[in-house]
Design an enzyme around this catalytic site. Structure first.
Site, PDB file in Angstrom:
ATOM      1  N   ASN A   1      16.842   3.145  18.722  1.00  0.00           N
ATOM      2  CA  ASN A   1      18.232   3.370  18.625  1.00  0.00           C
ATOM      3  C   ASN A   1      18.792   2.898  17.151  1.00  0.00           C
ATOM      4  OD1 ASN A   1      18.952   4.650  20.897  1.00  0.00           O
ATOM      5  ND2 ASN A   1      19.459   2.904  22.253  1.00  0.00           N
TER       6      ASN A   1
ATOM      7  N   GLU B   1      10.692  -0.195  25.386  1.00  0.00           N
ATOM      8  CA  GLU B   1      10.841  -1.348  24.414  1.00  0.00           C
ATOM      9  C   GLU B   1      10.924  -2.579  25.381  1.00  0.00           C
ATOM     10  OE1 GLU B   1      13.119   0.598  20.741  1.00  0.00           O
ATOM     11  OE2 GLU B   1      14.362   0.336  22.495  1.00  0.00           O
TER      12      GLU B   1
ATOM     13  N   HIS C   1      13.876  -1.741  28.058  1.00  0.00           N
ATOM     14  CA  HIS C   1      14.427  -0.459  27.868  1.00  0.00           C
ATOM     15  C   HIS C   1      13.747   0.676  28.018  1.00  0.00           C
ATOM     16  CE1 HIS C   1      16.944   2.201  24.637  1.00  0.00           C
ATOM     17  NE2 HIS C   1      17.196   2.342  25.893  1.00  0.00           N
TER      18      HIS C   1
END
Length: 399
Positions: free
Chosen positions: A192, A154, A142
């Site tokens: 997030n 990530e 990510h």
């Protein structure tokens, strides 16, 4: 093993995919970027060229370096061109049906040893891996927008990951100049899962007319030295993206913490998505006019500190508490959390560093005062409560 990698594929050349393509090519890899059709391909090619030209204009690249980077990139619309790729990153829209089609093709086209990575920010990597005949070689990778600038990646492993696959993906992230945080497959991952509920808290305060948008954003930039406040950040990220992440978090955890603010949902329904639509919490089509401060009694009580907390204190306390809960759950370490927020979200200090600066007692007191005023109807995370009880000073004490 990373040195054996020569050819990388990127599927999807939108803002993220184009950035990822550039990052790999800058690091010396031969990259094949693939799009769905010629129109999308032209858009992807122009994004890469514009980004590199901007770097040249800023003196960060020479024209010769730009030419060399562009020379390492091949563009096309045929996924079959990835038949000899060593590592492929999927960066198509966040829809499982689209990803299902991509991974079915990649699984068929690429050699059995090719690692397939998804740039998903919200979908379950395990579910994506299970779409293939090689789930052990599928990993989450990510990136954060803009990919050439943001340092965090990530790296997400699953219960299906083969030994060494996640480690190799983390090595690749380092090779392309990124800072990897390695975690398991859980909704929102680290950044997030911490950032979007904080934004949602700010939206809720705004919706309840506790503070104006400028008051909220200014309070947070002043209190934590953040590059921008949560409502301005929501406009930058996209209100639809924030809502999608909250819905994924809610679907996985089913706790009130992840219920999207009704205002956020209504704004998305109305097409007010932030900068990309021209309007969100701010009007980006013209010079906006600052709002008047809310005049209600509750707003005045928060502004005066009468309730035992202010806007910034409340938002930071809940944000830090979320980090404590994540660390206490064993999902990420204190270092992982701070690294993710500093390198993925531009924080000068991560939540653990913010706790040290504010003090665990002060954070717990703010949560208690907010609960009494019906702002935060849940108890502090067990780890935070234990630190206060035992006289610790940081989330490292319990991680």
């Amino acid at each position: 093993m990373v040195q054996e990698f020569h050819k990388v594929g990127v599927v999807g050349l939108g803002a993220m995919g184009a950035g990822i393509t550039e990052v790999f090519a800058r690091a010396g890899f031969e990259v094949t970027g693939v799009e769905i059709d010629d129109t999308a391909l032209r858009g992807g090619r122009s994004r890469v060229a514009a980004s590199l030209s901007k770097a040249v204009d800023k003196g960060k690249l020479t024209p010769q370096e730009q030419d060399a980077i562009e020379g390492r990139i091949t563009f096309g619309t045929d996924r079959g061109a990835l038949a000899d790729a060593d590592f492929v990153v999927e960066a198509v829209p966040e829809r499982l049906d689209i990803k299902r089609d991509v991974f079915a093709d990649l699984d068929r086209i690429c050699p059995p040893g090719t690692i397939l990575a998804t740039n998903t920010s919200s979908l379950a990597v395990t579910e994506i891996a299970a779409l293939t005949s090689r789930p052990g070689k599928v990993v989450g990778l990510h990136f954060f927008n803009p990919a050439p600038v943001m340092k965090l990646v990530e790296v997400v492993g699953t219960v299906l990951s083969e030994p060494g696959t996640v480690d190799l993906a983390a090595e690749v992230a380092k090779r392309i100049g990124k800072t990897p945080v390695v975690v398991g497959d859980r909704a929102g991952f680290v950044a997030n899962a911490l950032l979007v509920p904080y934004i949602n808290d700010a939206v809720s305060l705004y919706e309840r007319r506790i503070a104006s948008r400028e008051e909220i954003d200014t309070a947070m930039t002043a209190a934590a030295d953040l590059p921008m406040g949560p409502l301005a950040l929501a406009d930058l990220v996209g209100l639809d993206v924030c809502l999608a992440v909250l819905d994924v978090l809610w679907a996985e955890f089913r706790t009130p913490r992840y219920v999207a603010s009704p205002l956020l949902r209504r704004m998305v329904a109305a097409g007010r998505l932030g900068r990309k639509s021209g309007r969100g919490f701010y009007d980006h089509t013209r010079e906006d006019v600052a709002e008047d401060l809310p005049a209600g009694r509750l707003a005045a009580s928060v502004r005066s500190g009468e309730l035992g907390f202010d806007v910034a204190g409340l938002l930071l306390a809940r944000h830090i508490d979320d980090a404590a809960r994540m660390i206490g759950d064993g999902y990420a370490t204190a270092d992982d959390v701070d690294t993710a927020m500093r390198f993925g979200c531009g924080y000068p200090k991560g939540p653990v560093e913010l706790l040290i600066a504010r003090g665990a007692d002060a954070v717990a007191d703010t949560l208690g005062a907010a609960a009494n005023a019906h702002f935060a109807p849940y108890d502090p995370a067990p780890l935070l409560a234990a630190i206060v009880r035992d006289g610790g000073s940081t989330l490292h004490d319990g991680s």
